[in-house]
Write an enzyme that holds these catalytic residues in place. Structure first.
Site, PDB file in Angstrom:
ATOM      1  CG  ASP A  51      -0.299  -0.239   2.512  1.00 50.68           C
ATOM      2  OD1 ASP A  51       0.947  -0.140   2.395  1.00 50.68           O
ATOM      3  OD2 ASP A  51      -0.998   0.024   3.753  1.00 50.68           O
ATOM      4  CG  HIS A 240      22.250   6.514 -17.669  1.00 49.64           C
ATOM      5  ND1 HIS A 240      21.319   6.052 -18.577  1.00 49.64           N
ATOM      6  CD2 HIS A 240      22.744   7.575 -18.027  1.00 49.64           C
ATOM      7  CE1 HIS A 240      21.220   6.992 -19.433  1.00 49.64           C
ATOM      8  NE2 HIS A 240      22.049   7.864 -19.155  1.00 49.64           N
ATOM      9  CG  ASP A 257      24.043  13.904 -14.778  1.00 48.98           C
ATOM     10  OD1 ASP A 257      23.281  14.762 -14.537  1.00 48.98           O
ATOM     11  OD2 ASP A 257      24.310  13.382 -15.956  1.00 48.98           O
ATOM     12  CG  ASP A 268      20.643  17.115 -17.078  1.00 44.77           C
ATOM     13  OD1 ASP A 268      21.458  16.402 -16.518  1.00 44.77           O
ATOM     14  OD2 ASP A 268      20.376  16.733 -18.146  1.00 44.77           O
ATOM     15  CG  HIS A 350      27.153  10.983 -23.628  1.00 40.83           C
ATOM     16  ND1 HIS A 350      27.232  12.210 -23.930  1.00 40.83           N
ATOM     17  CD2 HIS A 350      28.118  10.709 -22.759  1.00 40.83           C
ATOM     18  CE1 HIS A 350      28.110  12.870 -23.003  1.00 40.83           C
ATOM     19  NE2 HIS A 350      28.610  11.835 -22.351  1.00 40.83           N
ATOM     20  CG  HIS A 354      18.927  16.303 -23.011  1.00 37.17           C
ATOM     21  ND1 HIS A 354      18.278  16.923 -22.095  1.00 37.17           N
ATOM     22  CD2 HIS A 354      20.072  15.975 -22.448  1.00 37.17           C
ATOM     23  CE1 HIS A 354      19.030  16.730 -21.144  1.00 37.17           C
ATOM     24  NE2 HIS A 354      19.993  15.810 -21.074  1.00 37.17           N
ATOM     25  CG  HIS A 361      16.706  13.001 -21.566  1.00 37.67           C
ATOM     26  ND1 HIS A 361      16.894  11.859 -21.504  1.00 37.67           N
ATOM     27  CD2 HIS A 361      17.487  13.514 -21.223  1.00 37.67           C
ATOM     28  CE1 HIS A 361      18.263  11.532 -21.009  1.00 37.67           C
ATOM     29  NE2 HIS A 361      18.668  12.721 -20.624  1.00 37.67           N
ATOM     30  CD  GLU A 386      24.272  15.693 -21.228  1.00 35.47           C
ATOM     31  OE1 GLU A 386      24.528  14.747 -20.557  1.00 35.47           O
ATOM     32  OE2 GLU A 386      22.886  16.228 -21.308  1.00 35.47           O
ATOM     33  CE1 TYR A 390      31.411   9.866 -19.004  1.00 33.82           C
ATOM     34  CE2 TYR A 390      31.293   9.858 -21.450  1.00 33.82           C
ATOM     35  CZ  TYR A 390      31.131  10.541 -20.272  1.00 33.82           C
ATOM     36  OH  TYR A 390      30.085  11.533 -20.092  1.00 33.82           O
ATOM     37  NE  ARG A 410      27.385  13.455 -17.968  1.00 35.16           N
ATOM     38  CZ  ARG A 410      27.304  12.068 -17.548  1.00 35.16           C
ATOM     39  NH1 ARG A 410      28.179  11.252 -18.114  1.00 35.16           N
ATOM     40  NH2 ARG A 410      26.650  11.690 -16.220  1.00 35.16           N
ATOM     41  CD  GLU A 412      23.835  17.532 -18.176  1.00 37.85           C
ATOM     42  OE1 GLU A 412      24.254  16.555 -17.339  1.00 37.85           O
ATOM     43  OE2 GLU A 412      22.709  17.445 -19.179  1.00 37.85           O
TER      44      GLU A 412
HETATM   45  N1  GLY Z   1      21.044  13.456 -16.471  1.00 38.61           N
HETATM   46  C1  GLY Z   1      20.771  12.979 -17.738  1.00 38.61           C
HETATM   47  C2  GLY Z   1      21.401  13.448 -18.745  1.00 38.61           C
HETATM   48  O1  GLY Z   1      22.444  14.203 -18.501  1.00 38.61           O
HETATM   49  O2  GLY Z   1      21.005  13.338 -19.908  1.00 38.61           O
HETATM   50 MN    MN Z   2      22.899  15.108 -16.627  1.00 36.65          MN
HETATM   51 MN    MN Z   3      21.527  15.904 -19.732  1.00 35.00          MN
END
Ligand code: GLY
Ligand code: MN
Ligand code: MN
Length: 448
Positions: A51, A240, A257, A268, A350, A354, A361, A386, A390, A410, A412
């Site tokens: 529940d 991720h 991140d 983000d 990547h 975005h 996203h 971003e 790696y 990274r 961003e």
């Molecule tokens: N935090 C997800 C991205 O950077 O796209």
């Molecule tokens: Mn991110």
């Molecule tokens: Mn992002």
């Protein structure tokens, strides 16, 4: 359509006015045939355990149209021959349920304080909409969120169409009010990253830095927009990563991140920094390269540039840098490939960014680095920038000099496109090596 009403019920810090919601609704309905009924349901409540439910978060489309953020909501519009009539179906007031589950806004306040003409109890849904559905020539409806409604729509036999493309084309350009909210979201997240840097030290737990970040979100009456990634050492090479359960050793970098949500609008932000406060020479070399690529991509965030220009700008810097550092032994042409698919992609897997908005996203375009053409950049779009590199030491498909093995970086930021050039909404989050080294471990935040 609804004109007037107040925002009294909503949080006094609410920065989207009813006037703006009405404007969004008019712009949307201008593209809908007058003989259609429009139904925008919210997300279902999801069970987490027996529940106990997952925290409810409304569907971004209903949030966009009217700011309604209670479970079982439905926004409806139908044309009465003279004008569009907008309605909200909501959970009715119910003292017994409210004692357990919390207060509800209810039908009366929904009709007086939210940007709709009418409000109904969700319990009256079948009765109210059956005749509307049978009289309509078409239904604009988001399927799959409300099984009762899916069934009603199916039974009506009306022609179904998906309203999301029209809504997406509106959501892609942010209004001045949305930009203010997104600035706030980026400011909170920037401060959270600063607090985590201040609290950094060798042997800190990834979870401890996560708690510094997320406690700042909560302190600001915000919440995370996506699960925070706090990856120390090699964990930074997992795109991720979300276990956040390991200790970060002296000499290692941590990649965080993390972004928050304000009135549904996401920030983000990613920062990568040494837990002991000093970049080693190899870490510095890779960091400087990623930062140079990020600045080149931000520079490309110009009105009428095509969507891929940011990714291409970042990719050229990264590919040349990998050659200069001896990580790739080939020409720039081979490093980049014919279609930005060359050898550099082994280390920068990547996209460069975005769209950002009510969804992290966000709707309305391609993702940098994928195959869709994406939109031309226009004033009012907010994008992330971003790039990353790696070098997981356990990967069998790459071969890097030992000095770089295990590094993941990274950087961003959240960038607003304007006629006067890119505006960095997360500019208060430090990213120069000098500023980061001065901040890390300086305390004054929540030391852990
Ligand atoms: N935090 C997800 C991205 O950077 O796209
Ligand atoms: Mn991110
Ligand atoms: Mn992002």
């Amino acid at each position: 359509m609804f004109e007037g009403g107040g925002d009294k019920h909503r949080d006094s810090s609410s920065m989207i006015t009813n006037e703006e919601y009405c404007h969004r609704q008019s712009a949307f309905l201008a593209d809908i045939p007058l003989d259609n009924v429009v139904l925008i349901p919210t997300n279902p409540v999801m069970v987490r355990s027996r529940d106990t439910n997952f925290p409810f978060r409304a569907n971004s489309y209903i949030l966009y149209l009217c700011g309604w953020n209670e479970p079982e909501g439905l926004w409806m519009a139908h044309h009465n021959g003279t004008k569009w009539i907008t309605s909200l179906f909501v959970q009715p007031r119910d003292e017994k349920k409210e004692i357990w589950e919390g207060r509800r806004i209810g039908v009366e306040q929904a009709s007086t304080q939210f940007p709709v003409d009418e409000a109904y109890s969700i319990d009256d849904l079948d009765e109210v909409i059956k005749s509307l559905l049978s009289d309509s020539k078409g239904i604009n409806y988001i399927q799959g969120l409300n099984s009762n409604l899916d069934e009603l729509v199916k039974q009506s036999g009306s022609k179904y169409s998906d309203p999301r493309p029209v809504l997406d084309s509106l959501r892609i350009l942010k209004s001045p009010q949305e930009i203010e909210v997104m600035k706030k979201s980026a400011e909170i997240a920037s401060q959270a990253h600063i607090n985590s840097m201040k609290a950094g030290h060798p042997n800190v737990g990834e979870w401890e830095l996560q708690s510094v970040i997320e406690s700042h979100f909560v302190n600001c009456k915000s919440t995370w927009a996506y699960p925070s990634i706090v990856g120390g050492g090699e964990n930074a090479t997992i795109l991720h990563y979300k276990s956040n359960n390991e200790v970060i050793n002296d000499g290692e970098l941590v990649l965080i991140d993390a972004g928050c949500e304000v009135l549904g609008y996401a920030s983000d932000i990613t920062r990568t920094w040494p837990v002991n406060g000093t970049f080693s020479q190899p870490q510095r070399e890779i960091y400087e390269l990623v930062l140079k690529a990020q600045l080149a991509a931000i520079e490309a965030c110009k009105v009428n540039n095509h969507w891929k220009s940011m990714h291409e700008a970042a990719s050229i810097v990264i590919a040349q840098g990998l050659i200069d550092l001896g990580i790739l032994q080939c020409s720039l042409k081979d490093a980049l490939g014919d279609n930005f698919d060359g050898q550099y992609r082994k280390f920068f897997m990547h996209g460069t960014g975005h769209l950002l908005g009510l969804d992290v996203h966000d709707v309305g375009g391609g993702r940098q680095g994928d195959d869709s053409p994406g939109p031309l950049l226009q004033p009012g779009m907010v994008v992330t920038v971003e790039p990353g590199l790696y070098f997981a030491s356990w990967r069998s498909d790459i071969d890097v000099p030992d000095r770089y093995a295990g590094i993941g970086i990274r950087i961003e930021d959240d960038i607003l496109i304007t006629d006067d050039g890119p505006v960095n909404l997360s500019e208060n989050c430090p990213k120069s090596i000098e500023m980061i080294e001065a901040l890390v471990g300086s305390g004054g935040g929540n030391h852990v």
